[in-house]
Design an enzyme around this catalytic site. Sequence first.
Site, PDB file in Angstrom:
ATOM      1  CG  ASN A  84      45.274 -72.512  28.802  1.00  0.00           C
ATOM      2  OD1 ASN A  84      44.104 -72.282  28.481  1.00  0.00           O
ATOM      3  ND2 ASN A  84      45.952 -71.734  29.625  1.00  0.00           N
ATOM      4  CB  SER A 109      57.347 -78.365  22.725  1.00  0.00           C
ATOM      5  OG  SER A 109      58.441 -77.485  22.888  1.00  0.00           O
ATOM      6  CE1 TYR A 145      54.570 -75.150  25.577  1.00  0.00           C
ATOM      7  CE2 TYR A 145      56.949 -75.442  25.345  1.00  0.00           C
ATOM      8  CZ  TYR A 145      55.680 -75.348  24.773  1.00  0.00           C
ATOM      9  OH  TYR A 145      55.532 -75.460  23.415  1.00  0.00           O
ATOM     10  CE  LYS A 149      52.671 -77.882  24.065  1.00  0.00           C
ATOM     11  NZ  LYS A 149      51.500 -77.926  23.182  1.00  0.00           N
TER      12      LYS A 149
HETATM   13  N1  LIG Z   1      56.011 -71.779  17.598  1.00  0.00           N
HETATM   14  C1  LIG Z   1      56.887 -72.746  17.875  1.00  0.00           C
HETATM   15  O1  LIG Z   1      58.061 -72.665  17.480  1.00  0.00           O
HETATM   16  C2  LIG Z   1      56.462 -73.959  18.656  1.00  0.00           C
HETATM   17  C3  LIG Z   1      55.145 -74.189  19.015  1.00  0.00           C
HETATM   18  N2  LIG Z   1      54.819 -75.355  19.683  1.00  0.00           N
HETATM   19  C4  LIG Z   1      53.429 -75.630  20.049  1.00  0.00           C
HETATM   20  O2  LIG Z   1      52.587 -75.367  18.933  1.00  0.00           O
HETATM   21  C5  LIG Z   1      51.348 -74.860  19.390  1.00  0.00           C
HETATM   22  C6  LIG Z   1      51.075 -73.531  18.698  1.00  0.00           C
HETATM   23  O3  LIG Z   1      52.102 -72.637  19.069  1.00  0.00           O
HETATM   24  P1  LIG Z   1      52.176 -71.158  18.479  1.00  0.00           P
HETATM   25  O4  LIG Z   1      51.339 -71.076  17.260  1.00  0.00           O
HETATM   26  O5  LIG Z   1      53.585 -70.777  18.419  1.00  0.00           O
HETATM   27  O6  LIG Z   1      51.504 -70.363  19.671  1.00  0.00           O
HETATM   28  P2  LIG Z   1      50.525 -69.121  19.582  1.00  0.00           P
HETATM   29  O7  LIG Z   1      50.403 -68.564  20.949  1.00  0.00           O
HETATM   30  O8  LIG Z   1      50.932 -68.221  18.473  1.00  0.00           O
HETATM   31  O9  LIG Z   1      49.161 -69.820  19.177  1.00  0.00           O
HETATM   32  C7  LIG Z   1      48.428 -70.592  20.103  1.00  0.00           C
HETATM   33  C8  LIG Z   1      46.962 -70.308  19.865  1.00  0.00           C
HETATM   34  O10 LIG Z   1      46.207 -71.119  20.769  1.00  0.00           O
HETATM   35  C9  LIG Z   1      45.159 -70.322  21.293  1.00  0.00           C
HETATM   36  N3  LIG Z   1      44.815 -70.859  22.611  1.00  0.00           N
HETATM   37  C10 LIG Z   1      45.600 -70.910  23.705  1.00  0.00           C
HETATM   38  N4  LIG Z   1      44.945 -71.462  24.721  1.00  0.00           N
HETATM   39  C11 LIG Z   1      43.707 -71.767  24.253  1.00  0.00           C
HETATM   40  C12 LIG Z   1      42.564 -72.347  24.842  1.00  0.00           C
HETATM   41  N5  LIG Z   1      42.541 -72.711  26.133  1.00  0.00           N
HETATM   42  N6  LIG Z   1      41.473 -72.529  24.068  1.00  0.00           N
HETATM   43  C13 LIG Z   1      41.460 -72.133  22.769  1.00  0.00           C
HETATM   44  N7  LIG Z   1      42.514 -71.556  22.157  1.00  0.00           N
HETATM   45  C14 LIG Z   1      43.622 -71.379  22.913  1.00  0.00           C
HETATM   46  C15 LIG Z   1      45.701 -68.899  21.357  1.00  0.00           C
HETATM   47  O11 LIG Z   1      44.645 -67.947  21.329  1.00  0.00           O
HETATM   48  C16 LIG Z   1      46.589 -68.851  20.122  1.00  0.00           C
HETATM   49  O12 LIG Z   1      45.912 -68.321  18.998  1.00  0.00           O
HETATM   50  C17 LIG Z   1      51.429 -74.738  20.905  1.00  0.00           C
HETATM   51  O13 LIG Z   1      50.813 -75.861  21.483  1.00  0.00           O
HETATM   52  C18 LIG Z   1      52.920 -74.756  21.177  1.00  0.00           C
HETATM   53  O14 LIG Z   1      53.200 -75.299  22.436  1.00  0.00           O
HETATM   54  C19 LIG Z   1      55.746 -76.293  20.004  1.00  0.00           C
HETATM   55  C20 LIG Z   1      57.061 -76.093  19.696  1.00  0.00           C
HETATM   56  C21 LIG Z   1      57.527 -74.917  18.995  1.00  0.00           C
HETATM   57  O1  LIG Z   2      57.895 -75.006  22.304  1.00  0.00           O
HETATM   58  C1  LIG Z   2      58.340 -73.944  21.929  1.00  0.00           C
HETATM   59  O2  LIG Z   2      59.576 -73.885  21.424  1.00  0.00           O
HETATM   60  C2  LIG Z   2      60.036 -72.766  20.654  1.00  0.00           C
HETATM   61  C3  LIG Z   2      61.547 -72.805  20.595  1.00  0.00           C
HETATM   62  O3  LIG Z   2      62.041 -72.764  21.912  1.00  0.00           O
HETATM   63  P1  LIG Z   2      63.137 -71.665  22.353  1.00  0.00           P
HETATM   64  O4  LIG Z   2      63.495 -72.040  23.770  1.00  0.00           O
HETATM   65  O5  LIG Z   2      64.284 -71.805  21.418  1.00  0.00           O
HETATM   66  O6  LIG Z   2      62.492 -70.330  22.211  1.00  0.00           O
HETATM   67  C4  LIG Z   2      59.513 -71.469  21.274  1.00  0.00           C
HETATM   68  O7  LIG Z   2      59.941 -70.355  20.511  1.00  0.00           O
HETATM   69  C5  LIG Z   2      58.005 -71.552  21.324  1.00  0.00           C
HETATM   70  O8  LIG Z   2      57.450 -70.379  21.869  1.00  0.00           O
HETATM   71  C6  LIG Z   2      57.611 -72.701  22.197  1.00  0.00           C
HETATM   72  O9  LIG Z   2      56.201 -72.890  22.122  1.00  0.00           O
END
Ligand SMILES: NC(=O)C1=CN([C@@H]2O[C@H](COP(=O)(O)OP(=O)(O)OC[C@H]3O[C@@H](n4cnc5c(N)ncnc54)[C@H](O)[C@@H]3O)[C@@H](O)[C@H]2O)C=CC1
Ligand SMILES: O=C1O[C@H](COP(=O)(O)O)[C@@H](O)[C@H](O)[C@H]1O
Length: 247
Positions: A84, A109, A145, A149
């Site tokens: 992914n 990330s 993970y 990234k």
């Molecule tokens: N939420 C956070 O605090 C952080 C998020 N990120 C990055 O931001 C991005 C979004 O994260 P979130 O919104 O929190 O995660 P999330 O899991 O809520 O959203 C990710 C979305 O991507 C879709 N997805 C996953 N694999 C897929 C694929 N192969 N093809 C099509 N769609 C796919 C899922 O269905 C989901 O809707 C990720 O890449 C994550 O690593 C990075 C650091 C922190």
């Molecule tokens: O990259 C990500 O980071 C956030 C924050 O990390 P954490 O170790 O403090 O939880 C995480 O919540 C998120 O799922 C991840 O995609």
Amino acid sequence: MDDQVLLTGASGRVGRAILAGIGDDYEWRLLDREPPVEDLDHEFVVADITDETAIREAMTGVGAVIHLAGDPRPDAPWDSVLTNNIDGTRTVFEAAVDAGVEKFAFASSNHAVKHYETERRPDLYRVSDEFRLDGTEQPRPGNLYGVSKATGEILGRYYHDEYGISVVNVRIGNLTKGHPPRGYERGQAMWLSHRDCAHLFDRTLQAEYDYETVYGISDNDRKYYSIERAREVLGYDPQDNSAEYED
Ligand SMILES: NC(=O)C1=CN([C@@H]2O[C@H](COP(=O)(O)OP(=O)(O)OC[C@H]3O[C@@H](n4cnc5c(N)ncnc54)[C@H](O)[C@@H]3O)[C@@H](O)[C@H]2O)C=CC1
Ligand SMILES: O=C1O[C@H](COP(=O)(O)O)[C@@H](O)[C@H](O)[C@H]1O
């Protein structure tokens, strides 16, 4: 940005924060392998980012990409991040350069650089500590993970150098709605509010850049990530600060 903007991972937490803030400001093409749970009032493509044909089709007429889709779990197993986060990201970059996309924002990330904390915690989570990462440092992933990234960032380096596409890696901290994480110093130091998240990704669509790596956090008093590069290059002007909330 007059052309359509492709937002991958649109159904997720970061995607929803972006759309809540700047959903009315662009002509979006949303993409996720999960169909939307509510009526989003935007074009929506249900596809997996590892499906090359579907992603090429989704890239038609697109001027910029915000690429969020992937496995976000810090403890995600290798087969999932390989498929992914690494292969999927390569597929999205390939389709983007072939379609002549100008700008590409990649959701990287904090976990790509987590081992910088190892010898400095917990001090670096505190206001008095002046240690900062600024985006010029080499990755030091804290898990597989994080490795995925860091690999996404390097894919962007390659596609920028080889094809000229503008790429910005946003090393997102901890996106939490409404308030910073409670009782979690590290999370408070890298909190990214929903409105600052939407504003930051808006700037990735508006600003001019070549290849950049910035940190995606609010203007927290506690911080070990510098936001100066995001300010300088993108014009990022965050409004929130985890210090303004009770622990
Ligand atoms: N939420 C956070 O605090 C952080 C998020 N990120 C990055 O931001 C991005 C979004 O994260 P979130 O919104 O929190 O995660 P999330 O899991 O809520 O959203 C990710 C979305 O991507 C879709 N997805 C996953 N694999 C897929 C694929 N192969 N093809 C099509 N769609 C796919 C899922 O269905 C989901 O809707 C990720 O890449 C994550 O690593 C990075 C650091 C922190
Ligand atoms: O990259 C990500 O980071 C956030 C924050 O990390 P954490 O170790 O403090 O939880 C995480 O919540 C998120 O799922 C991840 O995609």
